[in-house]
Design a protein around this motif. Structure first.
Motif, PDB file in Angstrom:
ATOM      1  N   SER A 104       2.208  -7.035  -0.434  1.00 35.09           N
ATOM      2  CA  SER A 104       1.674  -7.010   0.853  1.00 35.09           C
ATOM      3  C   SER A 104       1.343  -8.597   1.053  1.00 35.09           C
ATOM      4  O   SER A 104       1.239  -8.865   2.062  1.00 35.09           O
ATOM      5  N   ARG A 140       4.664   4.241  -4.637  1.00 30.59           N
ATOM      6  CA  ARG A 140       4.263   5.349  -5.158  1.00 30.59           C
ATOM      7  C   ARG A 140       3.239   5.054  -6.310  1.00 30.59           C
ATOM      8  O   ARG A 140       2.315   5.969  -6.902  1.00 30.59           O
ATOM      9  N   PRO A 167      -0.454   1.500  -5.800  1.00 24.16           N
ATOM     10  CA  PRO A 167      -0.323   0.851  -4.403  1.00 24.16           C
ATOM     11  C   PRO A 167      -1.587   0.021  -4.259  1.00 24.16           C
ATOM     12  O   PRO A 167      -2.574   0.400  -4.915  1.00 24.16           O
ATOM     13  N   SER A 168      -1.410  -1.192  -3.570  1.00 25.15           N
ATOM     14  CA  SER A 168      -2.617  -2.008  -3.367  1.00 25.15           C
ATOM     15  C   SER A 168      -3.110  -2.748  -4.415  1.00 25.15           C
ATOM     16  O   SER A 168      -4.016  -3.547  -4.266  1.00 25.15           O
ATOM     17  N   PRO A 192       0.986  -1.223   0.042  1.00 24.88           N
ATOM     18  CA  PRO A 192       0.063  -0.021   0.026  1.00 24.88           C
ATOM     19  C   PRO A 192       0.726   1.165  -0.062  1.00 24.88           C
ATOM     20  O   PRO A 192       0.318   2.220  -0.240  1.00 24.88           O
ATOM     21  N   HIS A 193       2.012   1.075   0.301  1.00 22.80           N
ATOM     22  CA  HIS A 193       2.866   2.382   0.297  1.00 22.80           C
ATOM     23  C   HIS A 193       3.612   2.619  -0.899  1.00 22.80           C
ATOM     24  O   HIS A 193       4.184   3.703  -1.047  1.00 22.80           O
TER      25      HIS A 193
END
Length: 193
Positions: free
Chosen positions: A137, A60, A63-64, A57-58
């Motif tokens: 993730s 750039r 994300p996700s 999620p972090h």
């Protein structure tokens, strides 16, 4: 039916990416960086499944987002297949010995400036992962029959920077697959007919 799909992947490359995506004005400058993704297929008792990742999620960019493991070609890479396998090992830790490349699919340009070549590969059913949480993730498996079923695919027109184009969305288990990943999966649908 799953064996039928795998046989066709070896004999017929999918060619049908969204024409509206391929005609996006940002793609006309022709300056692309090369990248490769692995389209990892694993055989289970219920049929063939794709291994997908959820990006951290972090990050750039994207994300996700649900994606295939992969990334840009590095100077030391011997081939696009090498890139896809190396990136898969770096991102989710699948041992290269557990990856059997089958076929290169047609390259797809992205509006982020990459030409992405999908590499379909069979993954040993006993594979293990070691996730690099700086990039990914989580990983999960999804049945190919669900992902390529037209009943599970939704098309939406998106307006972006003075251009309207069609985006494909594939919901699965409270996740939403879209973008280039969905384009690649959707293109696989055309070879099953």
């Amino acid at each position: 039916m799953d064996t039928h799909l795998l046989s066709h992947l070896l004999l017929h490359k999918p060619i049908n990416y969204s024409s509206s995506l391929l005609s996006h004005p940002l793609l006309k400058n022709g300056h692309f960086k090369s990248a490769a993704v692995l389209v990892p297929i694993v055989k289970r008792e219920t049929g063939y499944h794709l291994i997908l990742t959820q990006r951290a999620p972090h990050l750039r960019h994207h994300p996700s987002q649900i994606s295939f493991p992969g990334g840009k070609v590095e100077p030391d890479d011997l081939s696009l297949i090498h890139t896809a396998i190396r990136e898969t090992n770096e991102e989710i830790g699948i041992n290269p010995a557990h990856i059997k490349p089958l076929v290169k699919l047609n390259t797809i340009p992205t509006i982020s400036g990459y030409k992405v070549t999908p590499i379909v590969a069979l993954i040993d059913e006993n594979y293990t992962t070691a996730i690099d949480y700086g990039e990914v993730s989580s990983t999960f498996e999804a049945p190919i029959n669900h992902l390529i079923n037209p009943k599970n695919t939704y098309n939406h027109h998106v307006f972006n920077k003075k251009h309207t184009y069609n985006l494909i969305f594939i919901p699965f288990d409270k996740k939403l697959i879209w973008g280039v990943t969905a384009e690649i999966i959707h293109a696989m649908n055309y070879i099953t007919a």
